[in-house]
Design a protein around this motif. Structure first.
Motif, PDB file in Angstrom:
ATOM      1  N   GLN A  72       0.816  -1.224   0.000  1.00  0.00           N
ATOM      2  CA  GLN A  72       0.000   0.000   0.000  1.00  0.00           C
ATOM      3  C   GLN A  72       0.849   1.274   0.000  1.00  0.00           C
ATOM      4  OE1 GLN A  72      -3.443   0.206  -0.022  1.00  0.00           O
ATOM      5  NE2 GLN A  72      -3.946   2.155   0.943  1.00  0.00           N
ATOM      6  N   PRO A  73       1.870   1.396   0.874  1.00  0.00           N
ATOM      7  CA  PRO A  73       2.652   2.636   0.856  1.00  0.00           C
ATOM      8  C   PRO A  73       3.308   2.924  -0.498  1.00  0.00           C
ATOM      9  CG  PRO A  73       3.086   1.426   2.874  1.00  0.00           C
ATOM     10  CD  PRO A  73       2.271   0.523   1.984  1.00  0.00           C
ATOM     11  N   THR A  74       3.782   1.898  -1.164  1.00  0.00           N
ATOM     12  CA  THR A  74       4.395   2.094  -2.482  1.00  0.00           C
ATOM     13  C   THR A  74       3.344   2.532  -3.488  1.00  0.00           C
ATOM     14  OG1 THR A  74       6.044   0.407  -1.968  1.00  0.00           O
ATOM     15  CG2 THR A  74       5.774   0.993  -4.299  1.00  0.00           C
ATOM     16  N   ALA A  75       2.180   1.898  -3.473  1.00  0.00           N
ATOM     17  CA  ALA A  75       1.097   2.281  -4.385  1.00  0.00           C
ATOM     18  C   ALA A  75       0.683   3.730  -4.138  1.00  0.00           C
ATOM     19  CB  ALA A  75      -0.094   1.342  -4.214  1.00  0.00           C
TER      20      ALA A  75
ATOM     21  N   VAL B  57      -9.947   3.761  -4.356  1.00  0.00           N
ATOM     22  CA  VAL B  57      -9.709   2.354  -4.020  1.00  0.00           C
ATOM     23  C   VAL B  57      -8.682   2.260  -2.887  1.00  0.00           C
ATOM     24  CG1 VAL B  57      -8.762   0.167  -4.877  1.00  0.00           C
ATOM     25  CG2 VAL B  57     -10.344   1.473  -6.301  1.00  0.00           C
ATOM     26  N   LEU B  58      -7.611   3.035  -2.982  1.00  0.00           N
ATOM     27  CA  LEU B  58      -6.570   2.993  -1.950  1.00  0.00           C
ATOM     28  C   LEU B  58      -7.070   3.574  -0.628  1.00  0.00           C
ATOM     29  CD1 LEU B  58      -3.411   4.027  -4.025  1.00  0.00           C
ATOM     30  CD2 LEU B  58      -4.207   1.729  -3.438  1.00  0.00           C
TER      31      LEU B  58
ATOM     32  N   GLU C 268     -10.046   3.587   0.527  1.00  0.00           N
ATOM     33  CA  GLU C 268     -10.996   2.637   1.130  1.00  0.00           C
ATOM     34  C   GLU C 268     -10.308   1.343   1.557  1.00  0.00           C
ATOM     35  OE1 GLU C 268     -14.094   3.215   1.992  1.00  0.00           O
ATOM     36  OE2 GLU C 268     -13.948   5.262   1.196  1.00  0.00           O
ATOM     37  N   ASN C 269      -8.986   1.312   1.477  1.00  0.00           N
ATOM     38  CA  ASN C 269      -8.194   0.140   1.854  1.00  0.00           C
ATOM     39  C   ASN C 269      -8.597  -1.106   1.056  1.00  0.00           C
ATOM     40  OD1 ASN C 269      -6.029  -0.888   3.314  1.00  0.00           O
ATOM     41  ND2 ASN C 269      -7.356  -1.716   4.901  1.00  0.00           N
ATOM     42  N   GLU C 270      -8.797  -0.900  -0.230  1.00  0.00           N
ATOM     43  CA  GLU C 270      -9.238  -1.977  -1.125  1.00  0.00           C
ATOM     44  C   GLU C 270      -8.174  -2.315  -2.167  1.00  0.00           C
ATOM     45  OE1 GLU C 270     -11.976  -3.670  -0.799  1.00  0.00           O
ATOM     46  OE2 GLU C 270     -13.190  -2.448   0.526  1.00  0.00           O
ATOM     47  N   ARG C 271      -6.907  -1.996  -1.888  1.00  0.00           N
ATOM     48  CA  ARG C 271      -5.834  -2.233  -2.860  1.00  0.00           C
ATOM     49  C   ARG C 271      -5.741  -3.688  -3.285  1.00  0.00           C
ATOM     50  NH1 ARG C 271      -0.589  -3.605  -3.749  1.00  0.00           N
ATOM     51  NH2 ARG C 271      -0.288  -4.450  -1.685  1.00  0.00           N
ATOM     52  N   ASP C 272      -6.105  -4.598  -2.394  1.00  0.00           N
ATOM     53  CA  ASP C 272      -6.027  -6.015  -2.749  1.00  0.00           C
ATOM     54  C   ASP C 272      -7.000  -6.386  -3.864  1.00  0.00           C
ATOM     55  OD1 ASP C 272      -8.182  -5.631  -0.983  1.00  0.00           O
ATOM     56  OD2 ASP C 272      -8.078  -7.692  -0.251  1.00  0.00           O
ATOM     57  N   ARG C 273      -7.902  -5.491  -4.225  1.00  0.00           N
ATOM     58  CA  ARG C 273      -8.803  -5.736  -5.355  1.00  0.00           C
ATOM     59  C   ARG C 273      -8.127  -5.451  -6.698  1.00  0.00           C
ATOM     60  NH1 ARG C 273     -14.067  -6.663  -3.983  1.00  0.00           N
ATOM     61  NH2 ARG C 273     -14.697  -6.135  -1.872  1.00  0.00           N
ATOM     62  N   LEU C 274      -6.979  -4.786  -6.677  1.00  0.00           N
ATOM     63  CA  LEU C 274      -6.219  -4.527  -7.895  1.00  0.00           C
ATOM     64  C   LEU C 274      -5.325  -5.734  -8.135  1.00  0.00           C
ATOM     65  CD1 LEU C 274      -5.138  -0.823  -7.179  1.00  0.00           C
ATOM     66  CD2 LEU C 274      -7.239  -1.650  -8.282  1.00  0.00           C
ATOM     67  N   ARG C 275      -5.651  -6.504  -9.136  1.00  0.00           N
ATOM     68  CA  ARG C 275      -5.004  -7.810  -9.306  1.00  0.00           C
ATOM     69  C   ARG C 275      -4.408  -8.005 -10.692  1.00  0.00           C
ATOM     70  NH1 ARG C 275      -8.755 -11.605  -6.051  1.00  0.00           N
ATOM     71  NH2 ARG C 275      -8.643 -10.559  -4.036  1.00  0.00           N
ATOM     72  N   THR C 276      -3.511  -8.971 -10.758  1.00  0.00           N
ATOM     73  CA  THR C 276      -2.979  -9.464 -12.023  1.00  0.00           C
ATOM     74  C   THR C 276      -3.503 -10.882 -12.192  1.00  0.00           C
ATOM     75  OG1 THR C 276      -0.979  -8.128 -11.751  1.00  0.00           O
ATOM     76  CG2 THR C 276      -0.861  -9.947 -13.319  1.00  0.00           C
ATOM     77  N   CYS C 277      -3.871 -11.243 -13.392  1.00  0.00           N
ATOM     78  CA  CYS C 277      -4.442 -12.561 -13.681  1.00  0.00           C
ATOM     79  C   CYS C 277      -3.523 -13.670 -13.165  1.00  0.00           C
ATOM     80  CB  CYS C 277      -4.646 -12.702 -15.184  1.00  0.00           C
ATOM     81  SG  CYS C 277      -5.472 -14.234 -15.670  1.00  0.00           S
ATOM     82  N   ALA C 278      -4.126 -14.700 -12.579  1.00  0.00           N
ATOM     83  CA  ALA C 278      -3.380 -15.823 -12.006  1.00  0.00           C
ATOM     84  C   ALA C 278      -2.948 -16.851 -13.053  1.00  0.00           C
ATOM     85  CB  ALA C 278      -4.217 -16.513 -10.932  1.00  0.00           C
ATOM     86  N   ALA C 279      -3.450 -16.733 -14.278  1.00  0.00           N
ATOM     87  CA  ALA C 279      -3.019 -17.659 -15.331  1.00  0.00           C
ATOM     88  C   ALA C 279      -1.549 -17.405 -15.631  1.00  0.00           C
ATOM     89  CB  ALA C 279      -3.868 -17.475 -16.587  1.00  0.00           C
ATOM     90  N   PRO C 280      -0.731 -18.460 -15.683  1.00  0.00           N
ATOM     91  CA  PRO C 280       0.715 -18.270 -15.842  1.00  0.00           C
ATOM     92  C   PRO C 280       1.126 -17.593 -17.147  1.00  0.00           C
ATOM     93  CG  PRO C 280       0.140 -20.597 -15.955  1.00  0.00           C
ATOM     94  CD  PRO C 280      -1.106 -19.859 -15.579  1.00  0.00           C
ATOM     95  N   ASP C 281       0.300 -17.681 -18.162  1.00  0.00           N
ATOM     96  CA  ASP C 281       0.658 -17.093 -19.455  1.00  0.00           C
ATOM     97  C   ASP C 281      -0.086 -15.794 -19.736  1.00  0.00           C
ATOM     98  OD1 ASP C 281      -1.773 -18.360 -19.638  1.00  0.00           O
ATOM     99  OD2 ASP C 281      -1.456 -19.077 -21.679  1.00  0.00           O
ATOM    100  N   CYS C 282      -0.637 -15.157 -18.696  1.00  0.00           N
ATOM    101  CA  CYS C 282      -1.411 -13.928 -18.866  1.00  0.00           C
ATOM    102  C   CYS C 282      -0.893 -12.855 -17.913  1.00  0.00           C
ATOM    103  CB  CYS C 282      -2.894 -14.189 -18.600  1.00  0.00           C
ATOM    104  SG  CYS C 282      -3.927 -12.724 -18.853  1.00  0.00           S
ATOM    105  N   SER C 283      -0.749 -11.650 -18.415  1.00  0.00           N
ATOM    106  CA  SER C 283      -0.287 -10.543 -17.571  1.00  0.00           C
ATOM    107  C   SER C 283      -1.325  -9.426 -17.479  1.00  0.00           C
ATOM    108  CB  SER C 283       1.038  -9.993 -18.110  1.00  0.00           C
ATOM    109  OG  SER C 283       0.873  -9.546 -19.437  1.00  0.00           O
ATOM    110  N   HIS C 284      -2.569  -9.735 -17.846  1.00  0.00           N
ATOM    111  CA  HIS C 284      -3.624  -8.730 -17.754  1.00  0.00           C
ATOM    112  C   HIS C 284      -3.929  -8.406 -16.294  1.00  0.00           C
ATOM    113  CE1 HIS C 284      -5.443  -9.599 -21.970  1.00  0.00           C
ATOM    114  NE2 HIS C 284      -4.420  -8.777 -22.024  1.00  0.00           N
ATOM    115  N   VAL C 285      -4.332  -7.154 -16.067  1.00  0.00           N
ATOM    116  CA  VAL C 285      -4.768  -6.737 -14.738  1.00  0.00           C
ATOM    117  C   VAL C 285      -6.285  -6.644 -14.725  1.00  0.00           C
ATOM    118  CG1 VAL C 285      -2.618  -5.469 -14.298  1.00  0.00           C
ATOM    119  CG2 VAL C 285      -4.613  -4.251 -15.218  1.00  0.00           C
TER     120      VAL C 285
END
Length: 182
Positions: free
Chosen positions: A73-76, A127-128, A130-147
Motif C-alpha cells: 500500500q505505501p508504495t502504491a 480504491v486505496l 478505502e483500503n481496497e488495494r487487494d482488489r487490484l489484481r494481475t491474472c493468475a493464469a501463468p501465461d497472462c499478464s492482464h490486470v
C-alpha cells in the motif's frame, strides 16, 4: 465494496489502458490505436490525437501498471501521489452520451493523458483510501499478464476473464487430475 457508476467506468478504463500493453502486440502502437481506445472507452472532451498524446498515454500506462503491481500500500500510494501531483484536476459534474450524472476530474483543455490521469487516478485513489488495494489484481493464469479489479463480494476472483483464462486453467487442472488418476 460497491463502486459508483463513474468509478466503475474509470477503473474499467484504467484496466483497459494497462492491458493494451499486455500481450504480443502493443495495443497502443499507433495514433490510430489511441483514437480507437478513446472512442471505445468514450473518453469525452478529446480533440485531435497526436503522436505526442500517444507517447504521453504510453508513459501513463506504465505508471498505472506500477500502481496496480506495487508490492504494498505505501508504495502504491507514493506512486499514485506522484502521478496525481502533476495532474491538473478540476472536478465538475457532467451528463453526456447517455450516461447518468457523474463527476469528471480533468481540467478544461486537458490532453488525453491528463484526462486519463485525472479521472482514472482519482478512481484508483478512492480504491486505496478505502483500503481496497487487494482488489487490484494481475491474472493468475501463468501465461497472462492482464490486470483487473476484483469487484466480487468475497474478493475471490483470480482470473482476468473466467471465459478465457479461467476456463483454460480449469480445463488444464481437470486434465491433470484425470492423468494422475490413470
Amino acid at each position: 465494496m460497491p463502486f459508483s457508476h463513474d468509478m466503475v467506468y474509470s477503473l474499467a478504463t484504467v484496466v483497459d489502458l494497462i492491458n493494451t500493453g499486455a500481450g504480443e502486440r502493443d495495443g497502443l502502437a499507433e495514433v490510430g490505436d489511441l483514437e480507437e481506445f478513446v472512442r471505445r472507452r468514450e473518453v469525452s472532451g478529446v480533440g485531435v490525437v497526436t503522436r505526442r498524446d500517444l507517447a504521453e498515454v504510453q508513459a501513463l500506462r506504465e505508471e498505472f501498471h506500477a500502481v496496480f503491481t506495487a508490492p504494498d500500500q505505501p508504495t502504491a500510494v507514493t506512486l499514485l501521489n506522484t502521478l496525481l501531483q502533476r495532474t491538473r484536476i478540476t472536478p465538475h459534474l457532467a451528463e453526456h452520451d447517455g450516461h447518468p450524472l457523474h463527476v469528471h476530474y480533468f481540467a478544461p483543455g486537458s490532453s488525453v493523458a491528463e484526462h486519463l490521469a485525472a479521472d482514472c487516478g482519482v478512481a484508483l485513489a478512492h480504491v486505496l483510501v478505502e483500503n481496497e488495494r487487494d482488489r487490484l489484481r494481475t491474472c493468475a493464469a501463468p501465461d497472462c499478464s492482464h490486470v483487473f479489479v476484483d469487484e466480487s463480494r468475497n474478493r475471490s476472483r483470480v482470473y482476468c476473464d473466467s471465459r478465457t483464462c479461467g476456463n483454460r486453467m480449469h480445463v488444464a487442472a481437470y486434465r491433470a487430475r484425470r492423468r494422475d488418476a490413470s
